[in-house]
Structure formats: structure tokens, C-alpha cells
Design an enzyme around this catalytic site. Structure first.
Site, PDB file in Angstrom:
ATOM      1  N   HIS A 173       0.822  -1.211   0.000  1.00  0.00           N
ATOM      2  CA  HIS A 173       0.000   0.000   0.000  1.00  0.00           C
ATOM      3  C   HIS A 173       0.860   1.267   0.000  1.00  0.00           C
ATOM      4  O   HIS A 173       0.324   2.380   0.044  1.00  0.00           O
ATOM      5  CB  HIS A 173      -0.914  -0.039   1.242  1.00  0.00           C
ATOM      6  CG  HIS A 173      -2.101   0.856   1.182  1.00  0.00           C
ATOM      7  ND1 HIS A 173      -2.366   1.806   2.132  1.00  0.00           N
ATOM      8  CD2 HIS A 173      -3.108   0.949   0.271  1.00  0.00           C
ATOM      9  CE1 HIS A 173      -3.477   2.438   1.837  1.00  0.00           C
ATOM     10  NE2 HIS A 173      -3.954   1.944   0.712  1.00  0.00           N
ATOM     11  N   LYS A 175       3.211   4.485  -1.010  1.00  0.00           N
ATOM     12  CA  LYS A 175       3.155   5.461  -2.098  1.00  0.00           C
ATOM     13  C   LYS A 175       4.342   6.410  -1.976  1.00  0.00           C
ATOM     14  O   LYS A 175       4.496   7.099  -0.966  1.00  0.00           O
ATOM     15  CB  LYS A 175       1.864   6.286  -2.036  1.00  0.00           C
ATOM     16  CG  LYS A 175       0.600   5.509  -2.326  1.00  0.00           C
ATOM     17  CD  LYS A 175      -0.303   5.512  -1.145  1.00  0.00           C
ATOM     18  CE  LYS A 175      -1.613   4.810  -1.502  1.00  0.00           C
ATOM     19  NZ  LYS A 175      -2.239   4.186  -0.352  1.00  0.00           N
ATOM     20  N   ASP A 180      15.595  11.999  -8.837  1.00  0.00           N
ATOM     21  CA  ASP A 180      17.036  12.234  -8.697  1.00  0.00           C
ATOM     22  C   ASP A 180      17.542  12.054  -7.264  1.00  0.00           C
ATOM     23  O   ASP A 180      18.582  12.614  -6.901  1.00  0.00           O
ATOM     24  CB  ASP A 180      17.410  13.634  -9.194  1.00  0.00           C
ATOM     25  CG  ASP A 180      17.386  13.736 -10.710  1.00  0.00           C
ATOM     26  OD1 ASP A 180      17.414  12.681 -11.373  1.00  0.00           O
ATOM     27  OD2 ASP A 180      17.327  14.863 -11.234  1.00  0.00           O
ATOM     28  N   HIS A 431      -9.884  10.298   2.137  1.00  0.00           N
ATOM     29  CA  HIS A 431      -8.877   9.287   1.844  1.00  0.00           C
ATOM     30  C   HIS A 431      -7.575   9.539   2.591  1.00  0.00           C
ATOM     31  O   HIS A 431      -6.687   8.695   2.613  1.00  0.00           O
ATOM     32  CB  HIS A 431      -8.603   9.233   0.332  1.00  0.00           C
ATOM     33  CG  HIS A 431      -7.832   8.035  -0.116  1.00  0.00           C
ATOM     34  ND1 HIS A 431      -6.475   8.063  -0.375  1.00  0.00           N
ATOM     35  CD2 HIS A 431      -8.224   6.758  -0.343  1.00  0.00           C
ATOM     36  CE1 HIS A 431      -6.069   6.862  -0.748  1.00  0.00           C
ATOM     37  NE2 HIS A 431      -7.111   6.047  -0.737  1.00  0.00           N
ATOM     38  N   LYS A 433      -4.720  10.039   5.520  1.00  0.00           N
ATOM     39  CA  LYS A 433      -4.373   9.276   6.715  1.00  0.00           C
ATOM     40  C   LYS A 433      -3.323  10.088   7.472  1.00  0.00           C
ATOM     41  O   LYS A 433      -2.147  10.111   7.120  1.00  0.00           O
ATOM     42  CB  LYS A 433      -3.786   7.903   6.363  1.00  0.00           C
ATOM     43  CG  LYS A 433      -4.561   7.144   5.261  1.00  0.00           C
ATOM     44  CD  LYS A 433      -3.901   7.279   3.940  1.00  0.00           C
ATOM     45  CE  LYS A 433      -4.481   6.405   2.853  1.00  0.00           C
ATOM     46  NZ  LYS A 433      -5.867   6.234   2.771  1.00  0.00           N
ATOM     47  N   ASP A 438      -0.385  15.964  20.545  1.00  0.00           N
ATOM     48  CA  ASP A 438       0.017  17.047  21.451  1.00  0.00           C
ATOM     49  C   ASP A 438       0.410  18.325  20.718  1.00  0.00           C
ATOM     50  O   ASP A 438       1.271  19.080  21.190  1.00  0.00           O
ATOM     51  CB  ASP A 438       1.157  16.590  22.362  1.00  0.00           C
ATOM     52  CG  ASP A 438       0.721  15.519  23.346  1.00  0.00           C
ATOM     53  OD1 ASP A 438      -0.489  15.404  23.594  1.00  0.00           O
ATOM     54  OD2 ASP A 438       1.597  14.785  23.844  1.00  0.00           O
TER      55      ASP A 438
END
Length: 535
Positions: A173, A175, A180, A431, A433, A438
Site C-alpha cells: 500500500h 506510495k 534524482d 482518503h 491518513k 500534542d
């Protein structure tokens, strides 16, 4: 008796199918697979020269820039692909063959034509319909494509699931998009129209960060680890061979898309984006902070990772226990009984816990809501605040309005979704996450805060020690999120209700907004099943 015969025949048929697949459709050998690693001699590239002075001025820290809007996130990827001179390393769970996906495929081909080495690592779960394109790209001398945990049977993938479920149920999952070995993009977005605000279908509110500095090399090392793992198969060992001229169709399709009305908007977004020019001129706003990469070891896909090799273990260590505040955003929030206990313990210790997830009317994965819905009452009874992102249209009419109530500050009201304003672009499903601890530490990545992310899929993200970024997420729960979502409450009889800010008033829904009786009944039934581990 007849039923027993049918069941016996089904078992035999399945056993035969499993034997057939394992005998004639097994994974190919990895012997002789080409080796490669991140390129480190890239300081003299355009990107290297652009970031070097600012990195040198902030030793030990990485510079991060939030990519909040879909158009901006798309433009940043295109511009990085165009700026790359030595290498592009891309790792994704989903890559659609739509407007955004095709235009980015064309950028990879164009970069390879310039001599850039392109390595593309795609999880194979959602590549249906891409075989020709991926095989064509892989035939380019400067492009190598690898499929992660691939399906051997390409057409009827359901057969693969039926005969090899334990393996194929585990997915990559992660991404990342790295140019470079100098600039990287990590976060929650896959590649496709829904993630970049294109088209008229389902859109997602999401969040990425563009980063420079020490964290980039860590992302590259993580990429190498997955690229050389036992689950990464060269595309030419999985896909059928295609005519080398097939790659020309990518350019033709990209040109046609770029001339469409939607395509012209994206071409304009790239043209007008200040990201690359600002980065090259050392004026792109960057938050400089200690930034740690967290990711699962690819051995997790084989069920062989030790606890210390898991993202969830490292994330807990880096974020620590909250002292006063936890703000969590997850489109697919499945806390499980253990998670509920941990959150309730925090709340009892005086930590203010606030959570934003999708309402049932907004979610794109119906069954996941079942893993969350039956946990709401326990969370609310502990004083935890729950917000559910509204869908694009209201379903049921409100049960009653509360006259004279004001809608808080009203900031962002009427200008899109909660997450769309606070986290991503205009959207209909959450979508992103991310979480804030704190008002000092932030996680941004692919981890969904559900059992699948914790135990089955591999994940990636960054922990950023930035009070500014953490406070921004925390503050969204004060104004923007309440103005664009439902606040779930519980009355004295233990019954849930939903409050919505609308036109300066609070509207109360005594049943889950935007849903039907049948939908609510189905979610209730699914909540009774022991399926949390799959969600």
C-alpha cells in the site's frame, strides 16, 4: 443428502483448481533478476543544486511542503518528472489508466527518452487493464517495471484469490515518488483522477507532502528494499510480450486527453503551478523539522516480518503516548476492540481525542464502515469526539432543527468538505491518513489505522516534529471540520444522533444521515461478523 453431495463436489472442484493453479500457473523464478540501486551522484542535477543550499542551512532536518489540493499534487508530480535528469523511482498501490494516470505514464516515457532511468514498482492488485501499457513501458531501454505480489492468472483474478488467498490478500500500500534522489513525495494519494480532483466521478480528499533533505535518501533506501524483495517480479516475467511500438499509443492517448476540456484544465494546472520554479529559486515554503520515515519491511508480505520491522511498532515509538491531545484523520477507520480500549484509556487519562472518518453516505468502501459503526458508542461514552465527513448530497430529511443555534465560526462552511478544505481539495470521500499528537508531532502517510494496514498490507509514512503542521490538523477540528461534517453524539438513553451545521443552525439527525433503512440494517448485520481482520 443432495446438499452434502453438492458440497463435496464443490470441495473436489476447488481442490482440483488449486492443484492446477499451483502446477501450471506458479510464480516465475527470480533467478537472474537485474540488480539496481538508488543513484547517489545527483548533487549536480538541477534538483540537487536547487535544494542543496537550503538543506545545508538546516543540518539534520528535512524540508516539507504540504500538497493539499488534487491539482497541486498532480502538478508537483508532473514537474518533478520533467525536472528529473538521472532517476525516477515510483512506488504505488493504485495507478489508473484514466486522465491523470495516462498523462503521468507519458511523463515517465518522456523522461526515459531524455535518458532518465525510470523504475516503476506497482502493487498488482489493481492493475487489471494495464498489462499492455506496463509491458510497453517495460520494453523501453530506460524503464523497468516490477509488479509486487503479482497475479499469475491475468484475466480471471478471482481464480487467483480463490486458490492463493493467503498470499494475494497481502498487498503493498506504499506510495512514493522520488526524483534524482533529491526530492520525494509521500502520503496518501494513489495515481488516478479521483485522487487529483479530475472528472465528475468519486473524488477523494487527501494529503501528501513534498520533502527534501535527509528523509529523501531514506525513502530511496526503502524503495530499494522493496525493489529487490522476494515479492517484486520483473514485469517481463509476468506479462505477455508486446510490440515495441505499443508505447507510442501512450503518447497518442496522452495528446488526445490533453486536448480535452478536462485535460486542458490539468495542463493549465501544471503550467501555472509555482512548485518547481519556487523550488529552483529557493523560495518554496518549507517547514524544516526532524522528519523520520516509517515503513513496514517487505517481509511482512510473506508473513515473515518481526514486530520490530513493522510500521505500527515504529510509529508508536516515534509518536509516543499523547499527554493532552490526539487528532486523527482516516477515511477507513477500524479501531478494533484493542484500539477502542487504547483510545478509551487515553481519554480517561485526560487526553482530548478527536477523530474524523467517513460517514456511511460518503465512504467508498461500504463494508469498512461495519468495522467502525459498532465501536462508536463505546468511544463516545468515553468522551471521545467523533466527526463523520458528509457525502456530496443529503439523503434523509433532518428529524428536527435546533432553533437559534449557531454553527461555530463557520470557517470553510459551504466551500467543500471538511477534509477538502482542511486536508485536500474539494472531495466527496475522505482518503487522507494523518494524525497529530500534542500539537507537536504529525504522521502523514498511507497507514489507514485499521487491521489491514497493521497486519496485512505494507505501509509507508513520515513522522514530522513540527508544531506548526500538528497545530494545523488539530485546529481543523475546531472550525473547518465541524462546519463540513456530522458530529456524532450520544443521548442519555445510549442512542446515537448526528449534528450538522447548516445555514447558521444545528440540524439534528436521529438516524444516520443520507442512508436508507436497508443500508443501516446491512451495516448492523456485518458488524456482527468476525471480519475486522480483513478490513
Amino acid at each position: 443428502m443432495q446438499a452434502l453431495k453438492i458440497a463435496a463436489i464443490a470441495v473436489v472442484a476447488l481442490a482440483i483448481a488449486v492443484g492446477f493453479v499451483r502446477t501450471f500457473a506458479s510464480l516465475p523464478s527470480l533467478e537472474g533478476r537485474a540488480r539496481s540501486a538508488m543513484l547517489t551522484d545527483t548533487a549536480d542535477t538541477t534538483l540537487g543544486r536547487a535544494v542543496a543550499p537550503r538543506v545545508a542551512a538546516h543540518p539534520g532536518r528535512s524540508g516539507v511542503h504540504e500538497l493539499r489540493t488534487g491539482h497541486g499534487a498532480f502538478a508537483a508530480r508532473v514537474l518533478l518528472a520533467r525536472a528529473a535528469e538521472r532517476s525516477l523511482d515510483l512506488q504505488y498501490y493504485i495507478w489508473h489508466k484514466d486522465l491523470a494516470g495516462t498523462l503521468l505514464f507519458e511523463e515517465l516515457r518522456a523522461a526515459a527518452d531524455r535518458g532518465v532511468r525510470v523504475r516503476l514498482l506497482l502493487d498488482d492488485n489493481v492493475t487489471a487493464g494495464l498489462d499492455l501499457t506496463l509491458a510497453a513501458l517495460d520494453r523501453h531501454p530506460n524503464i523497468e517495471v516490477r509488479l509486487y505480489n503479482p497475479f499469475v492468472i491475468r484475466k480471471l483474478r478471482i481464480v487467483g484469490y480463490a486458490t492463493d488467498f493467503v498470499r494475494l490478500n497481502r498487498r503493498m500500500h506504499n506510495k512514493s515518488f522520488t526524483a534524482d534522489n533529491q526530492v520525494t513525495i509521500v502520503g496518501g494519494r494513489n495515481i488516478g483522477d479521483a485522487y487529483f480532483g479530475a472528472g465528475d466521478g468519486l473524488l477523494f480528499a487527501d494529503l501528501d507532502v513534498l520533502a527534501v533533505g535527509p528523509v529523501v535518501a531514506r525513502v530511496s533506501r526503502q524503495f530499494d528494499l522493496y525493489w529487490s524483495s522476494l515479492s517484486a517480479y520483473p514485469a517481463n516475467r509476468i506479462l505477455s510480450r508486446v510490440d515495441p511500438r505499443e508505447i507510442e499509443r501512450i503518447a497518442v492517448k496522452a495528446t488526445r486527453i490533453a486536448r480535452s476540456s478536462a485535460g486542458r484544465r490539468y495542463v493549465a494546472a501544471v503550467r501555472d503551478s509555482p512548485v518547481f520554479a519556487a523550488l529552483a529559486e529557493q523560495r518554496l515554503p518549507l517547514e524544516w523539522a526532524a522528519t523520520r520515515l516509517v515503513h513496514d519491511h517487505p517481509a511482512k508480505t510473506l508473513g515473515r516480518a518481526d514486530p520490530g520491522q513493522l510500521l505500527v511498532t515504529r510509529l508508536k515509538a516515534l509518536l509516543g503516548e499523547p499527554d493532552c491531545a490526539l487528532a486523527l484523520v482516516s477515511g477507513y477507520f477500524v479501531p478494533t476492540d484493542g484500539g477502542v480500549y487504547a483510545l478509551k484509556t487515553m481519554a480517561r487519562q485526560g487526553v482530548r481525542v478527536r477523530i474524523l472518518t467517513n460517514a456511511l453516505e460518503a465512504t467508498d468502501v461500504f463494508i469498512v464502515h461495519a468495522g467502525y459503526a459498532d465501536k462508536r458508542k463505546a468511544l463516545l461514552e468515553s468522551g471521545i469526539e467523533l466527526f463523520e465527513m458528509r457525502g456530496p448530497a443529503q439523503g434523509d430529511s433532518p428529524d428536527r432543527a435546533i432553533p437559534g443555534s449557531r454553527s461555530g465560526s463557520g470557517s470553510g462552511s459551504g466551500s467543500g468538505s471538511a477534509a477538502g478544505t482542511a486536508i485536500g481539495g474539494s472531495a466527496t470521500a475522505l482518503h487522507a491518513k494523518t494524525l497529530s499528537v500534542d500539537r507537536s508531532r504529525t504522521f502523514i502517510g498511507s497507514f489507514n489505522f485499521d487491521p489491514r494496514s497493521a497486519k496485512l498490507n505494507t505501509e509507508l509514512g513520515v513522522v514530522i516534529d513540527s508544531p506548526m503542521l500538528a497545530a494545523r490538523i488539530d485546529d481543523a477540528f475546531r472550525d473547518i471540520i465541524p462546519a463540513n461534517s456530522y458530529k456524532v453524539e450520544i443521548d442519555g438513553n445510549g442512542k446515537l444522533y448526528w449534528l450538522e451545521q447548516r445555514d447558521g443552525k444545528l440540524v439534528r439527525h436521529n438516524t444516520e444521515p443520507g442512508t436508507t433503512f436497508m443500508q443501516r440494517t446491512l451495516i448492523g448485520l456485518l458488524s456482527l461478523l468476525p471480519i475486522d481482520w480483513l478490513l
